[in-house]
Design an enzyme around this catalytic site. Structure first.
Site, PDB file in Angstrom:
ATOM      1  N   CYS A  84       0.817  -1.211   0.000  1.00  0.00           N
ATOM      2  CA  CYS A  84       0.000   0.000   0.000  1.00  0.00           C
ATOM      3  C   CYS A  84       0.849   1.259   0.000  1.00  0.00           C
ATOM      4  O   CYS A  84       0.656   2.159  -0.812  1.00  0.00           O
ATOM      5  CB  CYS A  84      -0.935  -0.007   1.201  1.00  0.00           C
ATOM      6  SG  CYS A  84      -1.924   1.495   1.354  1.00  0.00           S
ATOM      7  N   CYS A  89      -1.661   1.818  -2.821  1.00  0.00           N
ATOM      8  CA  CYS A  89      -2.651   2.860  -2.555  1.00  0.00           C
ATOM      9  C   CYS A  89      -2.079   4.272  -2.508  1.00  0.00           C
ATOM     10  O   CYS A  89      -2.628   5.186  -3.128  1.00  0.00           O
ATOM     11  CB  CYS A  89      -3.349   2.602  -1.213  1.00  0.00           C
ATOM     12  SG  CYS A  89      -3.543   0.887  -0.745  1.00  0.00           S
ATOM     13  N   LYS A  92      -0.274   5.537  -5.750  1.00  0.00           N
ATOM     14  CA  LYS A  92      -1.339   5.500  -6.760  1.00  0.00           C
ATOM     15  C   LYS A  92      -2.270   6.693  -6.610  1.00  0.00           C
ATOM     16  O   LYS A  92      -2.617   7.369  -7.581  1.00  0.00           O
ATOM     17  CB  LYS A  92      -2.111   4.181  -6.614  1.00  0.00           C
ATOM     18  CG  LYS A  92      -3.306   3.983  -7.556  1.00  0.00           C
ATOM     19  CD  LYS A  92      -4.616   4.444  -6.947  1.00  0.00           C
ATOM     20  CE  LYS A  92      -4.989   3.760  -5.662  1.00  0.00           C
ATOM     21  NZ  LYS A  92      -5.479   2.397  -5.825  1.00  0.00           N
ATOM     22  N   TYR A 226      -8.928  -3.697 -10.941  1.00  0.00           N
ATOM     23  CA  TYR A 226      -8.861  -2.281 -10.575  1.00  0.00           C
ATOM     24  C   TYR A 226      -7.479  -1.681 -10.809  1.00  0.00           C
ATOM     25  O   TYR A 226      -7.371  -0.478 -11.129  1.00  0.00           O
ATOM     26  CB  TYR A 226      -9.306  -2.088  -9.123  1.00  0.00           C
ATOM     27  CG  TYR A 226      -8.312  -2.543  -8.077  1.00  0.00           C
ATOM     28  CD1 TYR A 226      -7.397  -1.647  -7.534  1.00  0.00           C
ATOM     29  CD2 TYR A 226      -8.286  -3.855  -7.621  1.00  0.00           C
ATOM     30  CE1 TYR A 226      -6.491  -2.045  -6.579  1.00  0.00           C
ATOM     31  CE2 TYR A 226      -7.389  -4.264  -6.669  1.00  0.00           C
ATOM     32  CZ  TYR A 226      -6.478  -3.360  -6.152  1.00  0.00           C
ATOM     33  OH  TYR A 226      -5.571  -3.765  -5.206  1.00  0.00           O
ATOM     34  N   GLU A 230      -7.226   1.579 -13.096  1.00  0.00           N
ATOM     35  CA  GLU A 230      -6.763   2.837 -12.505  1.00  0.00           C
ATOM     36  C   GLU A 230      -5.565   3.394 -13.263  1.00  0.00           C
ATOM     37  O   GLU A 230      -5.516   4.592 -13.585  1.00  0.00           O
ATOM     38  CB  GLU A 230      -6.403   2.612 -11.037  1.00  0.00           C
ATOM     39  CG  GLU A 230      -7.625   2.399 -10.144  1.00  0.00           C
ATOM     40  CD  GLU A 230      -7.273   2.149  -8.704  1.00  0.00           C
ATOM     41  OE1 GLU A 230      -8.123   2.423  -7.836  1.00  0.00           O
ATOM     42  OE2 GLU A 230      -6.138   1.683  -8.421  1.00  0.00           O
ATOM     43  N   HIS A 496     -28.512  19.702  -0.735  1.00  0.00           N
ATOM     44  CA  HIS A 496     -28.666  20.203  -2.106  1.00  0.00           C
ATOM     45  C   HIS A 496     -27.804  21.445  -2.320  1.00  0.00           C
ATOM     46  O   HIS A 496     -27.717  22.296  -1.433  1.00  0.00           O
ATOM     47  CB  HIS A 496     -30.140  20.541  -2.356  1.00  0.00           C
ATOM     48  CG  HIS A 496     -30.427  20.999  -3.749  1.00  0.00           C
ATOM     49  ND1 HIS A 496     -30.470  20.128  -4.813  1.00  0.00           N
ATOM     50  CD2 HIS A 496     -30.664  22.244  -4.248  1.00  0.00           C
ATOM     51  CE1 HIS A 496     -30.741  20.811  -5.920  1.00  0.00           C
ATOM     52  NE2 HIS A 496     -30.859  22.107  -5.601  1.00  0.00           N
ATOM     53  N   GLU A 501     -27.227  13.502  -2.841  1.00  0.00           N
ATOM     54  CA  GLU A 501     -28.632  13.598  -2.487  1.00  0.00           C
ATOM     55  C   GLU A 501     -29.508  12.640  -3.289  1.00  0.00           C
ATOM     56  O   GLU A 501     -30.589  12.267  -2.851  1.00  0.00           O
ATOM     57  CB  GLU A 501     -29.131  15.030  -2.664  1.00  0.00           C
ATOM     58  CG  GLU A 501     -29.199  15.516  -4.101  1.00  0.00           C
ATOM     59  CD  GLU A 501     -29.756  16.928  -4.202  1.00  0.00           C
ATOM     60  OE1 GLU A 501     -30.880  17.165  -3.719  1.00  0.00           O
ATOM     61  OE2 GLU A 501     -29.053  17.805  -4.759  1.00  0.00           O
TER      62      GLU A 501
END
Length: 507
Positions: A84, A89, A92, A226, A230, A496, A501
């Site tokens: 990681c 992670c 990246k 992934y 990515e 909003h 939402e």
């Protein structure tokens, strides 16, 4: 007491024995002496030995020592932080941020800005600055171990029994460590390319992505998970001609169909060159170092020339090959994944395993949480004796273009578990307000799906793609862990104007 001391006393006690017996004792003593010279001496002992200095191992060792006062040791031969921090992670996400800034510069024109770029993106300086950041993190991890009184050994561990490991230090010396409890948290390595593809070694693996020193003009990536997705999105956003070879019609195939189809279509719209249903047959390299990829895809046979880098991003393999699992009797499958239950127990009573090496929910926060729960259960007070990580409803995010968030069951999984007739599925497709000022061809999609089960409409799956999905998912993840229903979502007043939402106003 040494073996020779024992043999000496035996010889004295049997002084009247025959000469033949004495000769046998002499021969046996020589054997003990020879063995003692070959075997690494047992020079260290600890209560909790953690093999692997990645996120899960670090979290568990620090919890055990720092919070509960356990004598703990961690063994890591490479850089602290594991995949990681060093090749996953963290670097990246830093690269994703750079790509997002490139996209924002492009999008700014629609808002009336005139951004003049005096020179191209300086990928080389960016890369070196990113490396320096990772190096600082390595140092922070080492200081944290010291602060929590965890002994850090820089070397490579190999099990030689259920309570012992032989450590090959980074300087080449060896020593043996005896431990009451052992945690295996060694993670994984990039899966090597298929050996039957001629020239496959001319490519690099996913770790090698972070060694690229200058922004390539043309890249090819192989993989539909992934990592490949990515990387492809980042390269494309930074202006590199990007080719992505996938084995099927869509990528991210472990995700809900809404995600698979939505992100695949968006990558094509953004200009990523997708090679669907593809296989590679040969890789060649010319005198200038450029690669040619021979392949077959949905359009037939072809070759891609002038490629600066070919990246094999075809998954990861547990780093258990030379770990000595057989010596300790630890069970593992044909891929090398260690068999561990939800409490991180292996089949050997005092040996535990967690993280990517177990092949279940291979995510950094999962390993960290599992490591801490294990330390609590093993070394904490009585109330922690049943502590374990709940592996259900784990949120995950893909930093694709656009971002993807997912938690719970996909629609096919929910239909199998609950029956299609017992589900209510809510979906929405819309254009985020961010794109309001842009021309139609510049607008990106946003798609959400809420999967509800039973008469109470319990939310059992949530899948989102669009701007901000990564940050958005965390709060909804908390709600799902608490057993939220569609009614609970509906009762929350919308914020909003936001994209989020839409999830509390679905009809």
């Amino acid at each position: 007491m040494s073996p020779l001391g024992v043999l000496g006393r035996i010889a004295v006690a049997n002084i009247s024995s025959s000469r033949t017996a004495s000769q046998r004792l002499f021969t046996l003593s020589r054997q003990f002496s020879s063995t003692a010279r070959i075997m690494a001496p047992i020079s260290k002992e600890t209560d909790y030995l953690v093999i692997g200095g990645g996120s899960g191992g670090l979290a568990s060792a620090r919890m055990a020592a720092g919070k509960f006062g356990t004598k703990a040791m961690i063994i890591e031969g490479s850089r602290l932080g594991g995949t990681c921090v060093n090749v996953g992670c963290v670097p990246k996400k830093v690269t994703f941020n750079a790509a997002a800034i490139a996209e924002a510069i492009h999008d700014s024109k629609a808002y009336g800005f005139s951004v003049e770029e005096k020179k191209p993106f300086d990928f080389t300086s960016f890369k070196h600055k990113r490396d320096a950041y990772i190096k600082r993190l390595n140092g922070i991890y080492e200081r944290n171990l010291k602060n929590d009184n965890v002994e850090y050994v820089a070397g490579w561990a190999k099990l030689i029994s259920r309570n012992e490991v032989e450590v090959t230090m980074n300087d080449g010396t060896k020593e043996t460590v005896r431990a009451k409890k052992i945690l295996i948290a060694v993670g994984g390595n990039p899966t090597p390319p298929p050996s039957n593809i001629e020239g496959s070694e001319l490519g690099i693996n996913s770790d090698g992505f972070f060694d690229i020193d200058s922004l390539p003009k043309k890249v090819a990536l192989v993989g539909g998970g992934y990592i490949a997705v990515e990387f492809a999105g980042m390269f494309n956003a930074l202006g590199t001609e990007t080719h992505l070879f996938i084995r099927h019609e869509h990528f991210l195939r472990t995700f809900d169909p809404l995600i698979q189809e939505g992100v695949t279509n968006e990558y094509e719209r953004l200009g990523v060159k997708l090679h669907k249903n593809s296989t590679q047959s040969k890789i060649e390299k010319d005198a200038d170092g450029k690669l040619t990829i021979h392949y077959k895809d949905s359009n037939g046979e072809g070759k891609l020339e002038g490629v600066d880098h070919l990246i094999w991003a075809i998954g990861r393999t547990p780093a258990t090959k030379d770990l000595g699992l057989d010596k300790a009797g630890v069970k593992y499958d044909e891929k090398g994944h260690i068999a561990a239950d939800d409490y991180q127990n292996t089949n050997v009573e005092n040996i535990y395993a967690l993280g990517d090496v177990c092949g279940k929910a291979e995510l950094t926060p999962v390993a960290i949480a599992a490591g801490r729960r294990l330390a609590e259960r093993l070394f904490g007070p009585e109330q922690f004796r049943t502590a374990r990580l709940d592996y259900s409803n784990i949120p995950s995010v893909v930093f694709a273009h656009p971002e993807v968030g997912s938690i719970g069951l996909t629609q096919p999984q929910a239909e199998e578990q609950y029956g299609k007739e017992n589900l209510k599925v809510y979906t929405t497709n819309f254009t985020a307000m961010y794109y309001a000022m842009m021309d139609p061809e510049e607008k990106g999609p946003t798609k959400y799906k809420l999967i509800c089960a039973g008469p109470e409409e319990k939310v059992v799956g949530l899948h989102i793609m669009g701007l901000g999905s990564g940050e958005m998912l965390q709060g909804f993840g908390v709600a799902m862990k608490m057993g939220a229903t569609k009614k609970d979502f509906d009762s929350c007043v919308a914020i909003h104007p936001t994209s989020a939402e839409e999830l509390v106003t679905l009809k």
